[in-house]
Design an enzyme around this catalytic site. Structure first.
Site, PDB file in Angstrom:
ATOM      1  N   ILE A   1      49.857  72.289  19.748  1.00  0.00           N
ATOM      2  CA  ILE A   1      48.413  72.348  19.495  1.00  0.00           C
ATOM      3  C   ILE A   1      47.754  71.234  20.292  1.00  0.00           C
ATOM      4  O   ILE A   1      48.159  70.065  20.206  1.00  0.00           O
ATOM      5  CB  ILE A   1      48.097  72.216  17.989  1.00  0.00           C
ATOM      6  CG1 ILE A   1      48.783  73.366  17.228  1.00  0.00           C
ATOM      7  CG2 ILE A   1      46.588  72.227  17.745  1.00  0.00           C
ATOM      8  CD1 ILE A   1      48.657  73.291  15.720  1.00  0.00           C
TER       9      ILE A   1
ATOM     10  N   ARG B   1      48.000  83.388  15.168  1.00  0.00           N
ATOM     11  CA  ARG B   1      49.143  83.983  15.875  1.00  0.00           C
ATOM     12  C   ARG B   1      50.414  84.003  15.032  1.00  0.00           C
ATOM     13  O   ARG B   1      51.411  84.608  15.431  1.00  0.00           O
ATOM     14  CB  ARG B   1      49.369  83.240  17.185  1.00  0.00           C
ATOM     15  CG  ARG B   1      48.256  83.553  18.164  1.00  0.00           C
ATOM     16  CD  ARG B   1      48.259  82.697  19.388  1.00  0.00           C
ATOM     17  NE  ARG B   1      47.010  82.894  20.128  1.00  0.00           N
ATOM     18  CZ  ARG B   1      46.645  82.176  21.169  1.00  0.00           C
ATOM     19  NH1 ARG B   1      47.436  81.204  21.593  1.00  0.00           N
ATOM     20  NH2 ARG B   1      45.511  82.405  21.782  1.00  0.00           N
TER      21      ARG B   1
ATOM     22  N   PHE C   1      60.732  83.536  24.713  1.00  0.00           N
ATOM     23  CA  PHE C   1      59.717  82.472  24.782  1.00  0.00           C
ATOM     24  C   PHE C   1      58.850  82.483  23.519  1.00  0.00           C
ATOM     25  O   PHE C   1      57.799  83.123  23.468  1.00  0.00           O
ATOM     26  CB  PHE C   1      58.868  82.709  26.037  1.00  0.00           C
ATOM     27  CG  PHE C   1      57.856  81.639  26.320  1.00  0.00           C
ATOM     28  CD1 PHE C   1      58.247  80.357  26.642  1.00  0.00           C
ATOM     29  CD2 PHE C   1      56.491  81.921  26.280  1.00  0.00           C
ATOM     30  CE1 PHE C   1      57.305  79.373  26.924  1.00  0.00           C
ATOM     31  CE2 PHE C   1      55.542  80.947  26.560  1.00  0.00           C
ATOM     32  CZ  PHE C   1      55.957  79.671  26.884  1.00  0.00           C
TER      33      PHE C   1
ATOM     34  N   HIS D   1      49.334  65.284  26.709  1.00  0.00           N
ATOM     35  CA  HIS D   1      50.668  65.706  26.284  1.00  0.00           C
ATOM     36  C   HIS D   1      50.819  67.219  26.246  1.00  0.00           C
ATOM     37  O   HIS D   1      51.843  67.771  26.636  1.00  0.00           O
ATOM     38  CB  HIS D   1      50.976  65.132  24.893  1.00  0.00           C
ATOM     39  CG  HIS D   1      51.727  63.865  24.952  1.00  0.00           C
ATOM     40  ND1 HIS D   1      51.123  62.656  25.166  1.00  0.00           N
ATOM     41  CD2 HIS D   1      53.053  63.611  24.850  1.00  0.00           C
ATOM     42  CE1 HIS D   1      52.034  61.715  25.189  1.00  0.00           C
ATOM     43  NE2 HIS D   1      53.208  62.256  24.995  1.00  0.00           N
TER      44      HIS D   1
ATOM     45  N   THR E   1      45.086  63.986  24.271  1.00  0.00           N
ATOM     46  CA  THR E   1      45.739  63.426  25.457  1.00  0.00           C
ATOM     47  C   THR E   1      46.274  64.574  26.315  1.00  0.00           C
ATOM     48  O   THR E   1      46.133  65.743  25.963  1.00  0.00           O
ATOM     49  CB  THR E   1      46.925  62.524  25.055  1.00  0.00           C
ATOM     50  OG1 THR E   1      47.935  63.353  24.479  1.00  0.00           O
ATOM     51  CG2 THR E   1      46.500  61.462  24.067  1.00  0.00           C
TER      52      THR E   1
ATOM     53  N   TYR F   1      59.402  69.914  23.037  1.00  0.00           N
ATOM     54  CA  TYR F   1      59.990  69.413  24.287  1.00  0.00           C
ATOM     55  C   TYR F   1      61.516  69.519  24.265  1.00  0.00           C
ATOM     56  O   TYR F   1      62.151  69.667  25.314  1.00  0.00           O
ATOM     57  CB  TYR F   1      59.568  67.950  24.519  1.00  0.00           C
ATOM     58  CG  TYR F   1      59.981  67.418  25.861  1.00  0.00           C
ATOM     59  CD1 TYR F   1      59.268  67.751  27.012  1.00  0.00           C
ATOM     60  CD2 TYR F   1      61.091  66.577  25.987  1.00  0.00           C
ATOM     61  CE1 TYR F   1      59.656  67.281  28.248  1.00  0.00           C
ATOM     62  CE2 TYR F   1      61.482  66.100  27.222  1.00  0.00           C
ATOM     63  CZ  TYR F   1      60.770  66.452  28.347  1.00  0.00           C
ATOM     64  OH  TYR F   1      61.162  65.989  29.577  1.00  0.00           O
ATOM     65  N   GLU F   2      62.093  69.472  23.072  1.00  0.00           N
ATOM     66  CA  GLU F   2      63.554  69.533  22.928  1.00  0.00           C
ATOM     67  C   GLU F   2      64.078  70.977  22.962  1.00  0.00           C
ATOM     68  O   GLU F   2      65.303  71.191  22.898  1.00  0.00           O
ATOM     69  CB  GLU F   2      63.994  68.869  21.618  1.00  0.00           C
ATOM     70  CG  GLU F   2      63.981  67.342  21.661  1.00  0.00           C
ATOM     71  CD  GLU F   2      62.594  66.730  21.692  1.00  0.00           C
ATOM     72  OE1 GLU F   2      61.727  67.191  20.926  1.00  0.00           O
ATOM     73  OE2 GLU F   2      62.357  65.817  22.514  1.00  0.00           O
TER      74      GLU F   2
HETATM   75  N1  RBF Z   1      55.807  68.790  19.619  1.00  0.00           N
HETATM   76  C1  RBF Z   1      55.457  70.033  19.202  1.00  0.00           C
HETATM   77  O1  RBF Z   1      56.332  70.877  18.966  1.00  0.00           O
HETATM   78  N2  RBF Z   1      54.124  70.386  19.052  1.00  0.00           N
HETATM   79  C2  RBF Z   1      53.116  69.521  19.314  1.00  0.00           C
HETATM   80  O2  RBF Z   1      51.941  69.909  19.143  1.00  0.00           O
HETATM   81  C3  RBF Z   1      53.461  68.216  19.789  1.00  0.00           C
HETATM   82  N3  RBF Z   1      52.476  67.347  20.112  1.00  0.00           N
HETATM   83  C4  RBF Z   1      52.831  66.098  20.546  1.00  0.00           C
HETATM   84  C5  RBF Z   1      51.821  65.190  20.886  1.00  0.00           C
HETATM   85  C6  RBF Z   1      52.161  63.916  21.325  1.00  0.00           C
HETATM   86  C7  RBF Z   1      51.049  62.960  21.673  1.00  0.00           C
HETATM   87  C8  RBF Z   1      53.532  63.539  21.424  1.00  0.00           C
HETATM   88  C9  RBF Z   1      53.928  62.146  21.876  1.00  0.00           C
HETATM   89  C10 RBF Z   1      54.518  64.430  21.098  1.00  0.00           C
HETATM   90  C11 RBF Z   1      54.197  65.708  20.653  1.00  0.00           C
HETATM   91  N4  RBF Z   1      55.199  66.627  20.302  1.00  0.00           N
HETATM   92  C12 RBF Z   1      54.842  67.890  19.893  1.00  0.00           C
HETATM   93  C13 RBF Z   1      56.619  66.210  20.260  1.00  0.00           C
HETATM   94  C14 RBF Z   1      57.388  66.499  21.553  1.00  0.00           C
HETATM   95  O3  RBF Z   1      57.603  67.905  21.694  1.00  0.00           O
HETATM   96  C15 RBF Z   1      58.766  65.796  21.525  1.00  0.00           C
HETATM   97  O4  RBF Z   1      59.459  66.135  20.347  1.00  0.00           O
HETATM   98  C16 RBF Z   1      58.685  64.280  21.603  1.00  0.00           C
HETATM   99  O5  RBF Z   1      57.851  63.885  22.664  1.00  0.00           O
HETATM  100  C17 RBF Z   1      60.094  63.649  21.783  1.00  0.00           C
HETATM  101  O6  RBF Z   1      60.681  64.105  23.000  1.00  0.00           O
END
Ligand code: RBF
Length: 176
Positions: free
Chosen positions: A95, A140, A126, A101, A99, A65-66
């Site tokens: 992955i 992958r 990307f 997310h 939920t 997300y960052e």
């Molecule tokens: N970040 C990833 O890079 N890969 C993931 O599979 C991933 N799964 C997440 C699942 C949940 C339930 C949450 C709360 C966060 C996940 N994040 C994952 C982290 C997300 O990208 C981010 O760093 C945090 O939500 C803080 O903004």
């Protein structure tokens, strides 16, 4: 690979000269084994296309997300300096869990990275894997091995390295 398989980057374009390019890599730290393989794949392709190791600038963010904001921070850190970046590869591995997310983060990051490249004026590659299973992620990243321990899956990081050089080159020289 099956003879009928058509999916993938293919080999129809020329190889671009990366020797004058500077490339940033920003990667998330979630799912680190897969991330490490993808980053290695991207770096080895950059090297194979002539990008000097000293022209590759690496940084990390906590999760996928960052990535869009991390991409902007990395670009701004070099902006206006001798090390100004020509392309950034943004790498993360999502992955699917139990939920929603996965869906929200995949969508936000895809749109965020697409927007970031237009905001910054350089290509943002990307490098986000959105996988339904861990097995897909390993596959992958070139981490699925046969009984002898040899990899028999494709590392997509290599494609991202090649895409960064091609798009940076085209953007810099205004050629298509
Ligand atoms: N970040 C990833 O890079 N890969 C993931 O599979 C991933 N799964 C997440 C699942 C949940 C339930 C949450 C709360 C966060 C996940 N994040 C994952 C982290 C997300 O990208 C981010 O760093 C945090 O939500 C803080 O903004």
């Amino acid at each position: 690979m099956a003879a009928t398989q058509i999916k993938g980057l293919g080999d129809i374009d020329k190889s671009y000269d990366g020797s004058q390019l500077r490339v940033g890599i920003v990667h998330a730290r979630w799912n680190d084994k897969v991330i490490a393989a993808l980053v290695d794949g991207a770096k080895s392709k950059l090297a194979a296309m002539g990008v000097p190791e000293s022209n590759i600038f690496l940084t990390t963010v906590p999760g996928s997300y960052e990535l869009p904001f991390g991409t902007k921070v990395l670009y701004d850190a070099h902006k206006g300096k001798e090390t100004e970046l020509d392309a950034i590869i943004s790498i993360g591995v999502l992955i699917k869990g139990h939920t929603m997310h996965f869906e929200y983060i995949s969508d936000a990051v895809s749109h965020g990275l697409m927007r970031t490249q237009f905001d910054l004026g350089i290509p943002v590659i990307f490098g986000l894997l959105t996988c339904l299973t861990e097995e897909q992620a390993l596959e992958r990243a070139g981490l699925v091995v046969n009984e002898e321990g040899a990899s028999h899956s494709h590392n997509h990081g290599e494609d991202w390295g090649a895409a960064a050089v091609e798009m940076a080159y085209k953007n810099k020289h205004h050629v298509l």
